[in-house]
Design an enzyme around this catalytic site. Structure first.
Site, PDB file in Angstrom:
ATOM      1  N   ARG A   1     -10.385 -11.610   1.819  1.00 20.94           N
ATOM      2  CA  ARG A   1     -11.232 -12.664   1.248  1.00 20.94           C
ATOM      3  C   ARG A   1     -10.526 -14.016   1.276  1.00 20.94           C
ATOM      4  O   ARG A   1     -11.160 -15.059   1.364  1.00 20.94           O
ATOM      5  CB  ARG A   1     -11.660 -12.248  -0.168  1.00 20.94           C
ATOM      6  CG  ARG A   1     -10.526 -12.043  -1.123  1.00 20.94           C
ATOM      7  CD  ARG A   1     -10.911 -11.213  -2.350  1.00 20.94           C
ATOM      8  NE  ARG A   1     -10.996  -9.773  -2.041  1.00 20.94           N
ATOM      9  CZ  ARG A   1     -11.316  -8.840  -2.935  1.00 20.94           C
ATOM     10  NH1 ARG A   1     -11.597  -9.179  -4.184  1.00 20.94           N
ATOM     11  NH2 ARG A   1     -11.368  -7.578  -2.588  1.00 20.94           N
TER      12      ARG A   1
ATOM     13  N   LYS B   1       0.838  -1.201   0.000  1.00 21.32           N
ATOM     14  CA  LYS B   1       0.000   0.000   0.000  1.00 21.32           C
ATOM     15  C   LYS B   1       0.873   1.251   0.000  1.00 21.32           C
ATOM     16  O   LYS B   1       2.012   1.216   0.477  1.00 21.32           O
ATOM     17  CB  LYS B   1      -0.866   0.032   1.274  1.00 21.32           C
ATOM     18  CG  LYS B   1      -1.996  -0.983   1.304  1.00 21.32           C
ATOM     19  CD  LYS B   1      -2.769  -0.868   2.608  1.00 21.32           C
ATOM     20  CE  LYS B   1      -3.899  -1.878   2.676  1.00 21.32           C
ATOM     21  NZ  LYS B   1      -4.954  -1.653   1.674  1.00 21.32           N
TER      22      LYS B   1
HETATM   23  N1  BES Z   1      -8.117  -3.855   4.473  1.00 19.10           N
HETATM   24  C1  BES Z   1      -8.320  -3.396   3.162  1.00 19.10           C
HETATM   25  C2  BES Z   1      -9.645  -2.644   2.994  1.00 19.10           C
HETATM   26  C3  BES Z   1      -9.825  -1.389   3.778  1.00 19.10           C
HETATM   27  C4  BES Z   1      -9.723  -0.161   3.163  1.00 19.10           C
HETATM   28  C5  BES Z   1     -10.194  -1.423   5.098  1.00 19.10           C
HETATM   29  C6  BES Z   1      -9.933   0.998   3.868  1.00 19.10           C
HETATM   30  C7  BES Z   1     -10.401  -0.259   5.808  1.00 19.10           C
HETATM   31  C8  BES Z   1     -10.284   0.964   5.190  1.00 19.10           C
HETATM   32  C9  BES Z   1      -8.322  -4.560   2.186  1.00 19.10           C
HETATM   33  O1  BES Z   1      -7.553  -5.645   2.552  1.00 19.10           O
HETATM   34  C10 BES Z   1      -7.786  -4.061   0.896  1.00 19.10           C
HETATM   35  O2  BES Z   1      -6.638  -3.705   0.874  1.00 19.10           O
HETATM   36  N2  BES Z   1      -8.612  -4.046  -0.130  1.00 19.10           N
HETATM   37  C11 BES Z   1      -8.204  -3.595  -1.395  1.00 19.10           C
HETATM   38  C12 BES Z   1      -8.717  -4.574  -2.419  1.00 19.10           C
HETATM   39  C13 BES Z   1      -8.194  -4.344  -3.798  1.00 19.10           C
HETATM   40  C14 BES Z   1      -6.724  -4.666  -3.845  1.00 19.10           C
HETATM   41  C15 BES Z   1      -8.963  -5.216  -4.741  1.00 19.10           C
HETATM   42  C16 BES Z   1      -8.827  -2.217  -1.613  1.00 19.10           C
HETATM   43  O3  BES Z   1      -9.940  -1.990  -1.168  1.00 19.10           O
HETATM   44  O4  BES Z   1      -8.158  -1.367  -2.192  1.00 19.10           O
HETATM   45 MN    MN Z   2      -5.539  -5.427   1.874  1.00 15.51          MN
END
Ligand code: BES
Ligand code: MN
Ligand code: ZN
Length: 491
Positions: free
Chosen positions: A342, A268
Site C-alpha cells: 500500500r 516474515k
Molecule cells: N505480499 C503480502 C501479501 C501476500 C500474502 C501476497 C500472501 C501473496 C500471498 C503483503 O505485503 C503482506 O505482507 N501483507 C500483510 C499485511 C499485514 C502486515 C497487515 C499480510 O497480509 O499479512
Molecule cells: Mn508484505
C-alpha cells in the site's frame, strides 16, 4: 522467455489424418455425431471413436472434456483425443476444450480437427494458454529437443479463423509475459532487470519511461522509497504508455511490483517466504496487459505505471514506528513494514492522477494474506468507488472465466487506520485486513476519479494446476482487463 506454441490453421485434409504425428483431437457433439474428419478417424481406428461415444461415460462428459485413445492402430498419432463440444457451445466452452486438449497433449504436437465447429479460434486460444511451460531456470535436457508443442487447427475455413485468432495470439503473448515475470525468481528479476524487461516493450510501439530514485525523491514519493531503502536494489517507477485512442483521457493501470517481500524489519516467518517472489504480480499483470494492447494495436489510451521495489531488512531499512510523508502530503505511521504494498501504491496512484488525469484508475496488487483467507484462490477481491466501472469489470472477468468478487469499502473500516501521531497508519488490525488495506488506498484516490482496486494475492500464482495454466503464475487479469478496455475504452 516462454513463447506461445506456434499456431497454424489449415484446410481439413482427410487423407493426411492417418499420418499425423502427436495428438489428434476429434470434436464430438452431444448427440455423438461425427463430422467428416471424425468419421475418417473412426474408420482408420476401426470404430474406436464410435465405441468411446457409445460408452455410458460419454454422456457424463461436460462441454470441453476430453477422453483419450492411446496409440491407436491404423494411425501414426500417439493418441486420439475425443473432445465433447456441442454444436451450440459458447466461446468459453471452446476455450475449455482447447485447454483440455493442450493439457492432454503435453509437449507433443496436436492437430485439432475443428471442421465447422463454432468458436474454433477460441479452441486455439485455450490450447495456447494451457500450453505454457516455464523452463527459464532449467538446464536443457536431452528430451527438451523433442518437445514440439505445435498446434494445428484443421477447419473448413482456415483463413477466416486465422484472422480471428490474431487478437487471441496477442492475448496469449501478454498472458505469457505476465507469467514469466511472476515465475521469475527474485535474484533473476531484480528491480533493475524488471525495468529493463519493461523497457524492451518499446519495440512494440509503447512509450516506456523509467523513473530512478533521484526522480522519485524529487517527486516526493517517500512512502515508496521507504519500502525499498533496505535493499541493495534501487527502487524504480516505470511508466508505459499506449496511445491508440486520440486525445481521450487515459485509463491508468497501477501495479505493485515488490520483486521480493521479506516483510522488512517486520520480517516474515521462514515457512513459505519463498512464495514472495510473486509479490510483483500486480506490476506483472499491468505489463502483460500493456503488451497485449500494443500487439493488437488497441484503439484506446492506456497508461501502465508500476512501482518496482524490494522489501528487505538492512541498516537503512524503515523501522516500525517511522513516520513518512507521502507524495500526496499525508503523513503515514508505518506500524508494520510488511504492509508495504500500500505504501508503494499510494505514491504511484497519486502520481498517476496528478500527471495523467485518468478517466479511470485500476490498481492491481498481491496486497493481503487476508484476501486469500476470504476468497481462497478462486476469486480476486474487487473494491471500487464506482459501480459502473466495477460492474463492467466483473462482467468482463466472468466472460473470461477469471474469478472476481466484489468486496465492501466503508468509513468504519477506514477508521481502523487512525494513527495517534500521524494522519494515518499503514495497518488496521486483523479484522477485515483486505478491506482496511483497500481503504488505505482509497485515501489516495482523488474525488471524481472512478477507481477499482484488485487484490490478487490469492490468484496471481497457484500451487495446483488451473484450467488455463499449470501450477505457478496464472496471468490472472490480463484477459479480463483486455476485455474491459475493448468494452469500455475503445471506441
Ligand atoms: N505480499 C503480502 C501479501 C501476500 C500474502 C501476497 C500472501 C501473496 C500471498 C503483503 O505485503 C503482506 O505482507 N501483507 C500483510 C499485511 C499485514 C502486515 C497487515 C499480510 O497480509 O499479512
Ligand atoms: Mn508484505
Ligand atoms: Zn507484499
Amino acid at each position: 522467455m516462454t513463447a506461445p506454441a506456434p499456431l497454424s490453421f489449415a484446410a481439413t485434409d482427410l487423407d493426411a489424418l492417418a499420418g499425423l504425428e502427436g495428438h489428434v483431437a476429434v470434436i464430438v457433439d452431444r448427440e455423438g455425431k461425427l463430422d467428416p474428419a471424425g468419421r475418417r478417424v473412426n474408420r482408420l481406428t476401426r470404430g474406436a471413436v464410435e465405441r468411446v461415444v457409445a460408452d455410458a461415460a460419454f454422456a457424463k462428459m461436460k462441454a470441453g472434456d476430453v477422453r483419450e485413445l492411446a496409440y491407436p492402430s491404423g494411425m501414426a498419432a500417439d493418441a486420439v483425443q475425443i473432445v465433447r463440444l456441442d454444436a451450440k457451445a459458447t466461446a468459453g466452452d471452446a476455450r475449455k476444450a482447447g485447454a483440455s486438449i493442450a493439457r492432454a497433449a503435453g509437449s507433443k504436437p496436436v492437430t485439432i480437427l475443428a471442421g465447422k465447429a463454432r468458436h474454433a479460434a477460441d479452441l486455439a486460444l485455450g490450447a495456447l494458454l494451457r500450453g505454457y511451460d516455464y523452463r527459464d531456470q532449467k538446464t536443457a535436457q536431452a528430451d527438451d529437443a523433442k518437445a514440439d508443442r505445435r498446434i494445428t487447427v484443421m477447419a473448413a475455413d482456415p483463413d477466416a479463423l486465422s484472422a480471428a485468432a490474431a487478437d487471441h495470439a496477442a492475448l496469449a503473448e501478454g498472458v505469457f509475459f505476465t507469467r514469466d515475470l511472476v515465475n521469475a525468481p527474485a535474484n533473476v528479476l531484480t528491480t533493475t532487470a524488471f525495468a529493463r524487461r519493461l523497457s524492451e516493450l518499446e519495440e512494440l510501439g509503447l512509450d516506456v519511461e523509467v523513473l530512478e530514485e533521484d526522480d522519485l525523491a524529487e517527486l516526493g514519493m517517500r512512502t515508496l522509497l521507504a519500502v525499498g531503502q533496505g535493499s541493495a536494489s534501487p527502487s524504480k517507477v516505470v511508466v508505459m504508455r499506449w496511445d491508440g485512442g486520440g486525445d481521450a483521457a487515459p485509463l491508468a493501470l497501477v501495479g505493485k511490483g515488490v520483486v521480493f517481500d521479506t516483510g522488512g524489519i517486520s520480517i516474515k516467518p521462514a515457512a513459505g517466504m519463498e512464495e514472495m517472489t510473486m509479490d510483483m504480480g500486480g506490476a506483472g499483470t499491468v505489463a502483460g496487459v500493456m503488451k497485449t494492447l500494443a500487439l493488437r494495436k488497441a484503439a484506446a489510451n492506456v497508461v501502465g505505471l508500476v512501482g518496482i521495489v524490494e522489501n528487505m531488512p538492512g541498516p537503512n531499512a524503515t523501522r516500525p514506528g517511522d513516520v513518512v510523508v507521502s507524495m500526496k502530503g499525508d503523513t503515514v505511521e508505518i506500524i508494520n513494514t510488511d504492509a508495504e504494498g500500500r505504501l508503494v501504491l499510494c505514491d504511484v496512484m497519486w502520481y498517476a492522477q496528478e500527471r495523467f488525469k485518468p478517466a479511470a484508475m485500476i490498481d492491481l496488487a498481491t496486497l493481503t494474506g487476508a484476501i486469500v483467507i476470504a476468497l481462497g484462490h478462486e476469486n480476486a477481491g474487487v473494491f471500487s468507488n464506482d459501480d459502473a466501472l466495477c460492474d463492467a469489470f466483473l462482467s468482463a472477468a466472468r466472460a473470461e472465466d477469471e474469478g472476481a468478487w466484489r468486496m465492501p469499502l466503508g468509513e468504519a473500516y477506514a477508521d481502523q487506520l487512525k494513527s495517534r501521531i500521524a494522519d494515518v497508519k499503514n495497518v488496521g488490525g486483523r479484522p477485515a485486513g483486505s478491506v482496511t488495506a483497500a481503504e488505505f488506498l482509497h485515501r489516495f484516490v482523488k474525488d471524481g476519479t472512478p477507481w477499482m482496486h484488485l487484490d490478487i494475492a490469492g490468484v496471481a500464482s497457484t500451487s495446483s494446476d488451473s484450467r488455463y495454466a499449470p501450477k505457478g503464475a496464472s496471468g490472472w487479469g490480463v484477459r479480463a482487463l483486455d476485455r474491459l478496455v475493448r468494452d469500455r475504452f475503445e471506441g
